[in-house]
Design a protein around this motif. Structure first.
Motif, PDB file in Angstrom:
ATOM      1  N   LYS A  57       0.829  -1.204   0.000  1.00 56.64           N
ATOM      2  CA  LYS A  57       0.000   0.000   0.000  1.00 56.64           C
ATOM      3  C   LYS A  57       0.867   1.259   0.000  1.00 56.64           C
ATOM      4  N   ARG A  58       1.877   1.260   0.842  1.00 56.61           N
ATOM      5  CA  ARG A  58       2.709   2.453   1.010  1.00 56.61           C
ATOM      6  C   ARG A  58       3.616   2.723  -0.189  1.00 56.61           C
ATOM      7  N   GLU A 106       0.670   4.335  -2.981  1.00 55.20           N
ATOM      8  CA  GLU A 106       0.690   5.724  -2.532  1.00 55.20           C
ATOM      9  C   GLU A 106       1.833   6.524  -3.157  1.00 55.20           C
ATOM     10  N   ASP A 107       2.856   5.857  -3.673  1.00 59.56           N
ATOM     11  CA  ASP A 107       3.983   6.523  -4.317  1.00 59.56           C
ATOM     12  C   ASP A 107       3.709   6.600  -5.821  1.00 59.56           C
ATOM     13  N   LEU A 133      -4.842 -11.682  -6.561  1.00 60.17           N
ATOM     14  CA  LEU A 133      -5.120 -10.644  -7.538  1.00 60.17           C
ATOM     15  C   LEU A 133      -6.178  -9.686  -6.986  1.00 60.17           C
ATOM     16  N   LEU A 134      -7.249 -10.250  -6.420  1.00 61.92           N
ATOM     17  CA  LEU A 134      -8.305  -9.416  -5.839  1.00 61.92           C
ATOM     18  C   LEU A 134      -7.819  -8.665  -4.599  1.00 61.92           C
ATOM     19  N   LEU A 135      -6.950  -9.294  -3.821  1.00 59.27           N
ATOM     20  CA  LEU A 135      -6.364  -8.634  -2.659  1.00 59.27           C
ATOM     21  C   LEU A 135      -5.574  -7.398  -3.091  1.00 59.27           C
ATOM     22  N   THR A 136      -4.786  -7.541  -4.148  1.00 54.75           N
ATOM     23  CA  THR A 136      -3.991  -6.428  -4.667  1.00 54.75           C
ATOM     24  C   THR A 136      -4.902  -5.321  -5.195  1.00 54.75           C
ATOM     25  N   TRP A 137      -5.927  -5.702  -5.947  1.00 52.48           N
ATOM     26  CA  TRP A 137      -6.854  -4.723  -6.491  1.00 52.48           C
ATOM     27  C   TRP A 137      -7.556  -3.953  -5.366  1.00 52.48           C
ATOM     28  N   ALA A 138      -8.016  -4.673  -4.349  1.00 53.82           N
ATOM     29  CA  ALA A 138      -8.695  -4.023  -3.226  1.00 53.82           C
ATOM     30  C   ALA A 138      -7.750  -3.102  -2.467  1.00 53.82           C
ATOM     31  N   ASN A 139      -6.492  -3.497  -2.339  1.00 56.93           N
ATOM     32  CA  ASN A 139      -5.516  -2.688  -1.620  1.00 56.93           C
ATOM     33  C   ASN A 139      -5.253  -1.357  -2.326  1.00 56.93           C
ATOM     34  N   HIS A 156      -7.632   0.453  -3.569  1.00 58.24           N
ATOM     35  CA  HIS A 156      -8.797   1.311  -3.435  1.00 58.24           C
ATOM     36  C   HIS A 156      -9.221   1.624  -2.002  1.00 58.24           C
ATOM     37  N   VAL A 157      -8.903   0.766  -1.043  1.00 57.30           N
ATOM     38  CA  VAL A 157      -9.328   1.001   0.348  1.00 57.30           C
ATOM     39  C   VAL A 157      -8.136   0.800   1.277  1.00 57.30           C
ATOM     40  N   SER A 158      -8.344   1.040   2.571  1.00 57.12           N
ATOM     41  CA  SER A 158      -7.250   0.914   3.535  1.00 57.12           C
ATOM     42  C   SER A 158      -6.815  -0.544   3.681  1.00 57.12           C
TER      43      SER A 158
END
Length: 172
Positions: free
Chosen positions: A80-81, A85-86, A154-160, A162-164
């Motif tokens: 995420k970081r 975010e970068d 794949l879904l975990l990465t996609w969700a990460n 868009h949300v916290s």
């Protein structure tokens, strides 16, 4: 131990200020109560497990499972970081590639580690060849590899994206 991943994610995210604490909102209070309830439940299960089994292997197993959950929480937070975010990150253009490369090297590590048990297995201790997969187990194996593993990450990465991270691991 898998339910501990959101607990570790929330604790680490709040500790390293990767997520803003919202102690005065209903959402923030619910998050803290959830962490406390999950932690209390895990402690009760752990104490109950130790009273029933007192073996050296159990301790090592529990330590490895705790390490696994902490590492997964760190992976989601770092992803995420430094990926999402970068905006200047090379990997932000292809976030699924980061997950794919991480799990590719993890697969290599697991294959090397499993060789120990294959070499250890001999005719006297094993009922069949260690690499033999019965025909009726092939389709469930393909399902486990491609649906419950690859699609899940794949879904975990996609969700990460868009949300916290805490929310991602809570619903994983």
């Amino acid at each position: 131990f898998h339910p501990a991943i959101p607990v570790w994610t929330a604790v680490l995210a709040l500790s390293f200020r990767l997520e803003k604490p919202m102690f005065r909102t209903c959402y923030g209070i619910t998050k803290i109560v959830g962490i406390l309830v999950a932690t209390a439940g895990a402690c009760i299960m752990l104490v109950n497990n130790f009273t029933q089994h007192d073996s050296h292997q159990l301790v090592w197993g529990i330590l490895f499972l705790i390490g696994n959950t902490i590492c997964m929480a760190i992976f989601v937070l770092v992803q995420k970081r430094y990926v999402f975010e970068d905006t200047q990150s090379y990997w932000s253009q292809m976030p699924v590639s980061v997950t794919a490369w991480c799990y590719f090297f993890g697969t290599i590590d697991m294959a090397v580690a499993s060789l120990y048990y294959v070499i250890k297995c001999n005719v006297a201790t094993c009922s069949s060849h260690p690499w033999h997969i019965p025909k009726e187990e092939s389709l469930p194996l393909v399902y486990a590899i491609f649906i419950t593993s690859a699609l899940s990450y794949l879904l975990l990465t996609w969700a990460n994206m868009h949300v916290s991270s805490t929310l991602v691991t809570a619903f994983w």
